[in-house]
Structures are given as C-alpha cells and as structure tokens.
Design an enzyme around this catalytic site. Sequence first.
Site, PDB file in Angstrom:
ATOM      1  CE  LYS A  26      66.420 -14.986  31.935  1.00  0.00           C
ATOM      2  NZ  LYS A  26      67.415 -14.021  32.407  1.00  0.00           N
ATOM      3  NE  ARG A  31      71.740 -15.469  41.255  1.00  0.00           N
ATOM      4  CZ  ARG A  31      71.063 -14.724  40.388  1.00  0.00           C
ATOM      5  NH1 ARG A  31      70.768 -15.206  39.178  1.00  0.00           N
ATOM      6  NH2 ARG A  31      70.677 -13.498  40.704  1.00  0.00           N
ATOM      7  CG  ASP A 305      62.570 -10.031  35.703  1.00  0.00           C
ATOM      8  OD1 ASP A 305      62.689  -8.883  35.250  1.00  0.00           O
ATOM      9  OD2 ASP A 305      63.537 -10.792  35.879  1.00  0.00           O
ATOM     10  NE  ARG A 336      61.297  -6.178  30.606  1.00  0.00           N
ATOM     11  CZ  ARG A 336      61.856  -7.213  31.232  1.00  0.00           C
ATOM     12  NH1 ARG A 336      61.778  -7.305  32.546  1.00  0.00           N
ATOM     13  NH2 ARG A 336      62.484  -8.151  30.545  1.00  0.00           N
ATOM     14  NE  ARG A 379      61.522 -11.553  32.584  1.00  0.00           N
ATOM     15  CZ  ARG A 379      61.641 -12.849  32.834  1.00  0.00           C
ATOM     16  NH1 ARG A 379      60.613 -13.664  32.595  1.00  0.00           N
ATOM     17  NH2 ARG A 379      62.777 -13.348  33.301  1.00  0.00           N
TER      18      ARG A 379
END
Length: 421
Positions: A26, A31, A305, A336, A379
């Site tokens: 993604k 982009r 990430d 997170r 995530r």
Amino acid sequence: MMENNLQYTLFAPERLDCVIDLPASKSISNRAIIINALLTGRQPGDELQNLSDCDDTEVVVKALTEMPEVIDIGAAGTAMRFLTAYLSTRDGETHILTGSDRMKQRPIGVLVDALRRLGAQIEYVEQEGYPPLRITGCQLEGGTIEMKGDVSSQFISALLLIGPMLKRGLQLVLTDRIISRPYIDLTIHTMHDFGGRVEWTDVNTITAEPEGYQLRNYLIENDWSASSYWYEILALMKEREHRLQLTGLANASRQGDSVVRYMFTMLGVRTVFASSEQGVPTMVCLKKTPLMPPRLDYDFIDQPDLAQTLVVSCALLNIPFRFTGLGSLRIKETDRIDALKREMLKLGYILVDEESALCWNGDRCEPTLEPIDTYEDHRMAMAFAPACICFPGLRINNPQVVSKSYPKFWDDLRAAGFTIE
C-alpha cells in the site's frame, strides 16, 4: 465491511504447508497513485499493475475518481497527508478533507504550515492544527523550506511527491534527527521510477527539480509489512518441519519494512529467495533455524510499523527486549504503546514504557486471556493473531480492522490451516 461487534476465536494448525499470496504494497501503491494523478488529473488506470485493494488505497482512488466537495478518508493517515498536498495543487478547486474521530485527533499542522509557505491556501475547519481542512487549490511556487526531520515521514513524502510539479521545484531542508528515513527513500525511489528528478543533495537536504513526471506502466511489488505476520507465525511454531512460501517479494526492496527478514533471522527464521535478481518480485521460502538470542535490543526509529509484531514475538518466545525509537507510535491509529501494554497484560506479560521505548524484562503475571482489543488498528489485530499458537482459543475483537492494509488476512490464515470461529 463486517459488523463492529464481531469476535474471532483462533486455533493454530500443528504444521504449516502453504503458499501465501501477499497483498500489494500500500505504501508504493499510494505514492504511485498520487504521481499518476499529478500527471493525468484522474484515478489510476491500467498503467498501475498489482494495485493494493486495501482500505487505505481504495479511499485515495475513490477520492480521485469522484472528487466530491467533502472528501472523507476515514482512518487512512497516508491518504490524509498525501491528499492534503495533492489537493493544494488543484488550481481553482475547493475541497474539505476530513476523516474519522481519531483522524481529527492526529496533528497535521507541520504539513499545513509547510504547504502554506509554498503558497497553499488551507484553513482549519474545526480545531487549529488538526483535520478537517478546507483546501483551495492553486499554482504553487515552490522553493526552499525547512521542516523538522523527526515528524511523520508522511509529511515529508507528501511534500516531495508534489515537488516536481511546482514552478520552482522544491528544496526541503530537514532539521534535527531524521526518523523513518527508509519511507522517505521509498518515496524518492518511486519518484525516480516515474522520471522525477529528486535527490539527497546534502546530508539533510532533498531537492526536487521542477521537471515533472513521465507516465509509464508500473508493477507494484507485494508488501513486506504484511509478510511480518507470517515471519511471526513461523517463529512461534514449535516444530521445525514447516513449508511456508510468500509471493511477490523483492530482494533489495526499497520498502523500509523489508528489514523484517534480517530481524527475524535473529528469531530463528531464515529467508530464501527463489530468484537472486535484485529488485524483482519473486517467491520467498521461510525456514526455521534453532538460532535464538538471550535478549534483543533494537531501535525502531526507521521501522515503527514492525514494533507490534516484534513485541508479541519476543515476549512469546521468552526473549527479554528493549525497543527504542517508538515515539511516533503514540500518534498512530491508536496510542500503540499503551495498547500493547494493555493487551500483552491479558496474556500475562508486564511491559514497561520509557518515553519512546518499550521494554520487557521477563516479568510475568497470571494471564486473564480476555479478548484482545484492536483499537481500530489493523496492526494490533494481525500482530496478536499468531499468539493463538501459544494460547489456543485466543479471541480477538473487531477483527475486520485488517481491511485497512491486508483485507484477505483472515482468509489467508484459514488457507494456512488456522481455525477461525
């Protein structure tokens, strides 16, 4: 989209024997879409091949297809940042760019200030420094601007993507420490693929020449971030005799999260590429090895990430850790760091946070095995799903959040032999 009160109960197979067709990246998709739109003024056509079908990409495609007065991107942070810059270049058009309640709490003032210095006309609709934004497009002059390097790399990428289309181009001077640099380099690499003239011209300066882009057919490789959950799965499996293959990953990929293959080498997973040709998507075979470190310390400043995946993996493998460079996790889809502490406690692991660091020193407590909450964060769902290998019957609330980046994640788990009730 599935109902918000959905809950999955997960059971792992004893052995893996599968080929997983990973989703397209993604990061590259978004982009390439913006560059395509800057060239053509429309949504991507056949020239972009293997485009991601995740929520974050589809909201950008929908916005560019319909171009309504009010563009709602939901929880897609990349879309908010990239479209803010793109819409600023749409001469004579006015749009309101908004999103979910959480998106309205995620600061965007640094990007807006930079675009305003380039000549953009942007107003805050509700709260200063936060979405929604009212953007009136115009012809931007460009020039030289300064920005802190420790802000979201998406702010920097958003500016770079429009740089070749500005009258005077763009010279971006980054002050302080530069974080998430691999994501900036991915942006530059994608711009190169479309003929953009952009380079690091100093240790802290990126220059984009005002020479535009070239339209071309473009194949998007699969997502290294998505592969991380399969590395985690294999690392947590008890036996060594497994067959797990992943499609469409490139050796020497420019994706920052491709470093996951080196990180999991330390956790007993070896990566074998079917083709040795650099940068060409190919099949990857993952194999278990007996290697296991007594402790793991790592700075995630360039790959934030991957942090959730490594936190769950190391704790369940009983490897104490100290992970630094996690400051940006506070302003993601959720906080997170706080979410990891809460959910790992349910599994009996006591994590400690130190500003931008997260540690586990081996401290345990009695697990409650309450359902894992996902906080509208894709995530969180995917990083915790493999924990069912160690905790059969693990329950996960609102599993549909994976559609943000990996819509077929649960289907792929089923194909690999996992039972999902």
